[in-house]
Design a protein around this motif. Structure first.
Motif, PDB file in Angstrom:
ATOM      1  N   LEU A 109      10.222   0.665   3.777  1.00  0.00           N
ATOM      2  CA  LEU A 109       8.821   0.017   3.335  1.00  0.00           C
ATOM      3  C   LEU A 109       8.562  -0.214   1.885  1.00  0.00           C
ATOM      4  CD1 LEU A 109       6.508   0.309   6.151  1.00  0.00           C
ATOM      5  CD2 LEU A 109       7.601  -1.572   5.772  1.00  0.00           C
ATOM      6  N   ILE A 110       8.880   1.181   1.057  1.00  0.00           N
ATOM      7  CA  ILE A 110       8.547   1.121  -0.377  1.00  0.00           C
ATOM      8  C   ILE A 110       9.638   0.366  -1.089  1.00  0.00           C
ATOM      9  CG2 ILE A 110       8.646   2.967  -2.285  1.00  0.00           C
ATOM     10  CD1 ILE A 110       7.719   5.016  -0.250  1.00  0.00           C
ATOM     11  N   VAL A 111      11.004   0.390  -0.667  1.00  0.00           N
ATOM     12  CA  VAL A 111      12.032  -0.489  -1.245  1.00  0.00           C
ATOM     13  C   VAL A 111      11.818  -1.907  -1.079  1.00  0.00           C
ATOM     14  CG1 VAL A 111      14.445  -1.181  -0.942  1.00  0.00           C
ATOM     15  CG2 VAL A 111      13.733   1.440  -1.011  1.00  0.00           C
ATOM     16  N   PHE A 112      11.239  -2.288   0.261  1.00  0.00           N
ATOM     17  CA  PHE A 112      10.949  -3.568   0.651  1.00  0.00           C
ATOM     18  C   PHE A 112       9.956  -4.086  -0.404  1.00  0.00           C
ATOM     19  CE2 PHE A 112       8.432  -6.930   2.658  1.00  0.00           C
ATOM     20  CZ  PHE A 112       9.077  -7.664   3.023  1.00  0.00           C
ATOM     21  N   ALA A 113       8.781  -3.338  -0.638  1.00  0.00           N
ATOM     22  CA  ALA A 113       7.537  -3.701  -1.636  1.00  0.00           C
ATOM     23  C   ALA A 113       8.105  -3.854  -2.978  1.00  0.00           C
ATOM     24  CB  ALA A 113       6.589  -2.719  -1.401  1.00  0.00           C
ATOM     25  N   LEU A 114       8.780  -3.009  -3.391  1.00  0.00           N
ATOM     26  CA  LEU A 114       9.524  -3.016  -4.820  1.00  0.00           C
ATOM     27  C   LEU A 114      10.336  -4.450  -5.182  1.00  0.00           C
ATOM     28  CD1 LEU A 114      10.406   0.538  -5.470  1.00  0.00           C
ATOM     29  CD2 LEU A 114       8.132  -0.496  -6.145  1.00  0.00           C
ATOM     30  N   LEU A 115      11.005  -4.526  -4.027  1.00  0.00           N
ATOM     31  CA  LEU A 115      11.930  -5.844  -4.044  1.00  0.00           C
ATOM     32  C   LEU A 115      11.092  -7.270  -4.155  1.00  0.00           C
ATOM     33  CD1 LEU A 115      14.952  -5.146  -1.733  1.00  0.00           C
ATOM     34  CD2 LEU A 115      15.032  -5.011  -4.388  1.00  0.00           C
ATOM     35  N   ALA A 145       0.893  -1.212  -0.051  1.00  0.00           N
ATOM     36  CA  ALA A 145       0.116  -0.170   0.062  1.00  0.00           C
ATOM     37  C   ALA A 145       0.887   1.110   0.173  1.00  0.00           C
ATOM     38  CB  ALA A 145      -1.042   0.311   1.365  1.00  0.00           C
ATOM     39  N   MET A 146       1.888   1.254   0.830  1.00  0.00           N
ATOM     40  CA  MET A 146       3.076   2.153   0.664  1.00  0.00           C
ATOM     41  C   MET A 146       3.419   2.550  -0.539  1.00  0.00           C
ATOM     42  SD  MET A 146       3.862   4.550   3.213  1.00  0.00           S
ATOM     43  CE  MET A 146       3.997   3.453   4.894  1.00  0.00           C
ATOM     44  N   ALA A 147       3.976   1.400  -1.331  1.00  0.00           N
ATOM     45  CA  ALA A 147       4.648   1.637  -2.729  1.00  0.00           C
ATOM     46  C   ALA A 147       3.506   2.163  -3.533  1.00  0.00           C
ATOM     47  CB  ALA A 147       5.155   0.339  -3.014  1.00  0.00           C
ATOM     48  N   LYS A 148       2.357   1.652  -3.409  1.00  0.00           N
ATOM     49  CA  LYS A 148       1.301   2.103  -4.587  1.00  0.00           C
ATOM     50  C   LYS A 148       1.103   3.724  -4.432  1.00  0.00           C
ATOM     51  CE  LYS A 148      -1.244  -2.202  -4.855  1.00  0.00           C
ATOM     52  NZ  LYS A 148      -2.688  -2.825  -4.717  1.00  0.00           N
TER      53      LYS A 148
END
Length: 698
Positions: free
Chosen positions: A348-354, A319-322
């Motif tokens: 959290l954004i980097v984790f979601a992208l990975l 949700a944070m990355a979106k």
């Protein structure tokens, strides 16, 4: 909200949870019907604690008076929305009942939809082990002692030291066991390792008073794996205890790997040592490659969630990355999801992208596995469905949101993305891609492997590397051939004396033809043995330079038949054999320019010109150094005796170097050939179409 509000379901339970990272208290709402937990904060807890007053104004007044919090009607409205979304409220009127029924209808799936979403992963509960775990835990409680930990650490260092001294043997054993015959051994080791893994989860949960609801078998991509239901570990308010339950399986497998590795080092060859090898390698691979990964919902994910004390880590980071994507790409100013610490937002954004990148390749692998597992028609259908369900549908859903909210995008962002889109379109549609990259094999235009045609003893070796045509390189002798020649000549001399003795004998003329035939045969044998010995004098067929001379050769050394002794290369002319895929071979013409990067200790470039292009694909590799099994760049399959056939369709292109390499030796090179210009997108579409046409045959 000045009036009443809906009542909570009576069976819900409110349990204390670990404090948030900012130190504020937290609680968990347990829905026992579906065994699901929902984390709430201090404000929500104070509201729920006084929910029974029935009136919003009374509730607000009580919370503001009795606590240091300041709440208003929007806080109650937000809490009600949360409770409704998760079906935590009673259906006290017909409208609420109808809403619940409608939601249940929407969540119902027909048989096809259920199979589509669950045939790759579903669970089969087998046993309820809680009583057995409690009864047997005292017998294994010593495993949780410090003495066990120190013992494993000592065994790990000892095993690491011992295996370092047998590393060549260990790696050779691993390579030898990578075959179909070893599948059964690895399967047994996998079952043992996974059983120990799940028992570790179960016993650790029992140690901290968490109920293990059931254990069973989970079908993961059509492969059975044991599982343990420890979902009630969220009842624990201590995050370290939850992390201990999540990491117990990994620790158990590491312990098994340590003990098995040490046992393999200490045991002599046999069935037990082979079993230890299977256990060691299987446990190490499962632990390091699968269980530790936080990008899928395996142990590594739950450990990371416990370290961060952040339930639903995947969902919250996604949700944070979106929101970040919408803000960065289009200027859509969505509110950031609530998190305990805003400093965590970038991570959290980097984790979601990975996670998205990792899952993309995992889902591609699953789709390919499904395609090859089923018969072709079902495999193709399921391959397309898997790509759509796991990759296409989430991407399409987000693209739909972008399109629906296009009016919220800033004008500057729209212009910028229009320019980017046009640039990308031109980049993939304009024929600008001319260079073709490939792997090449550098060698002299003329070269000859010098080997002995017969077994013999070395009498002479070359004195210099540079040779001229006709120079003697190696001289060998064969005592057996010399003895046979001498024997034949002796028999010829004896026969000749017999012929001379026929003079004056009454029947001498009758014996003469037979003796003469025998004499000529002995002379022919002697000449043949002499010619065979002359073959042991190895000469240069052309001028050049010797290299790769066998370092073990010396005068008096015996050489086997057809044993390579050296390589003679004409160092005045060098070529590169490049191997191009069938999609690119049509773009290359004779006379095209090429640039070759030689893989020396200090790489350098040499220019070249294409001389010839094969019209038929490469049947087998011309040299072992190209084979991937020998560390080369081309993957092959076995094709006949001592021949390896490339897995990919390759065509050979012969390139003449315009200057000689610095060192006279064969080797690998990176080749770039200038070819016909092609656009990237049409070329890739043709390749995809070719694969579809090829795979459409049934």
């Amino acid at each position: 909200m000045s009036g009443g509000f809906p009542a909570l379901r009576e069976e819900l339970k409110l349990l204390p949870a670990a404090a948030n990272n900012d130190g504020s208290p937290a609680w968990m709402i347990l829905d026992p019907i579906i065994n699901r937990f929902y984390r709430i904060g201090w404000l929500d807890f104070e509201l729920l604690l006084r929910w029974g007053v029935g009136q919003a104004n009374i509730l607000l007044e009580a919370v503001n008076r009795e606590t240091t919090l300041h709440v208003d009607e929007t806080d109650i409205d937000s809490l009600i929305v949360f409770l409704q979304q998760h079906n935590l409220l009673q259906a006290t009127n017909s409208k609420a009942a109808n809403d619940l029924q409608q939601r249940a209808e929407n969540q119902k799936k027909n048989t096809f939809q259920w199979l589509l979403q669950h045939y790759l992963f579903f669970r089969i509960p087998l046993i309820k082990p809680q009583r057995w775990l409690k009864n047997t835990y005292p017998y294994i409680a010593w495993l949780y002692s410090k003495a066990t930990l120190f013992g494993l650490v000592f065994f790990a260092f000892l095993g690491g030291y011992l295996i370092s001294r047998q590393w060549d043997t260990f790696t050779a054993t691993l390579i030898n066991q990578l075959g179909f015959d070893s599948i059964f051994g690895f399967a047994i080791a996998l079952i043992i390792a996974k059983a120990l893994h799940e028992l570790a989860h179960a016993y650790t949960a029992t140690r901290y008073g968490v109920r293990v609801a059931h254990m069973g078998v989970a079908m993961v991509v059509m492969f059975p794996m044991l599982y343990t239901d420890t979902s009630e570990s969220w009842k624990l308010s201590n995050s370290k205890q939850r992390m201990a339950i999540a990491s117990a399986g990994i620790i158990a497998e590491l312990g098994l790997a340590i003990i098995a590795t040490l046992a393999w080092c200490l045991m002599s060859d046999g069935a037990v040592r082979e079993a230890m090898f299977y256990l060691a390698t299987t446990s190490w691979v499962l632990t390091l490659l699968i269980n530790v990964s936080p990008f899928l919902r395996f142990d590594g994910y739950f450990i990371l969630a416990d370290i961060l004390d952040m339930p639903n880590l995947h969902e919250r980071s996604a949700a944070m990355a979106k929101v970040w994507l919408r803000r960065a790409l289009f200027g859509i100013e969505d509110d950031w999801p609530v998190t305990e610490q805003t400093s965590w937002r970038p991570w959290l954004i980097v984790f979601a992208l990975l996670t998205w990148v990792y899952r993309f390749f995992v889902y591609i692998g699953i789709a390919l596995l499904v395609y090859f597992f089923f018969f072709k028609l079902a495999g193709i259908a399921l391959f397309i469905i898997e790509l759509f369900v796991f990759i296409g549908r989430p991407v399409l859903a987000e693209l739909t949101v972008w399109w629906q909210r296009r009016n919220e995008m800033s004008v500057t962002k729209k212009k910028r993305w229009l320019i980017v889109f046009i640039a990308l379109l031109l980049l993939v549609m304009i024929p600008w891609h001319t260079s073709i990259s490939s792997i090449g094999w550098v060698h002299a235009a003329r070269q000859q492997v010098i080997f002995s045609p017969l077994a013999g003893q070395l009498q002479q070796l070359p004195s210099t590397q540079q040779t001229a045509q006709g120079d003697t390189l190696f001289v060998l002798t064969s005592p057996e051939l010399a003895h046979s020649e001498q024997k034949a000549r002796t028999m010829a001399e004896h026969t000749w004396r017999q012929l001379n003795g026929l003079i004056g004998i009454s029947n001498g003329e009758q014996q003469r033809p037979g003796l003469m035939s025998r004499y000529e045969r002995y002379l022919a044998e002697a000449k043949l043995y002499q010619q065979e010995q002359q073959r042991l004098v190895l000469k240069a067929h052309f001028s050049g330079k010797l290299f790769d001379i066998d370092p073990y050769l010396a005068k008096g050394v015996w050489v086997k038949s057809h044993q390579p002794l050296a390589m003679l290369a004409d160092d005045s002319s060098w070529i590169v054999e490049a191997y191009l895929p069938e999609n690119d071979i049509g773009r290359v013409t004779e006379g095209a320019q090429a640039r070759i990067k030689l893989r020396e200790q200090k790489p350098y470039f040499i220019n070249g010109v294409v001389e010839t292009i094969d019209v038929s694909p490469l049947a087998h590799l011309p040299h072992p150094m190209l084979d991937a099994t020998a560390g080369g760049p081309i993957s092959t399959t076995s094709h006949g005796k001592d021949k390896r056939q490339p897995q990919q369709v390759l065509f050979r292109v012969r390139i003449r170097l315009l200057e000689a390499p610095h060192s006279v030796r064969m080797g690998l090179a990176d080749v770039t050939v200038q070819g016909e210009a092609r656009a990237w997108l049409p070329d890739k579409l043709r390749a995809v179409a070719a694969v579809l046409i090829r795979e459409s045959g049934f």
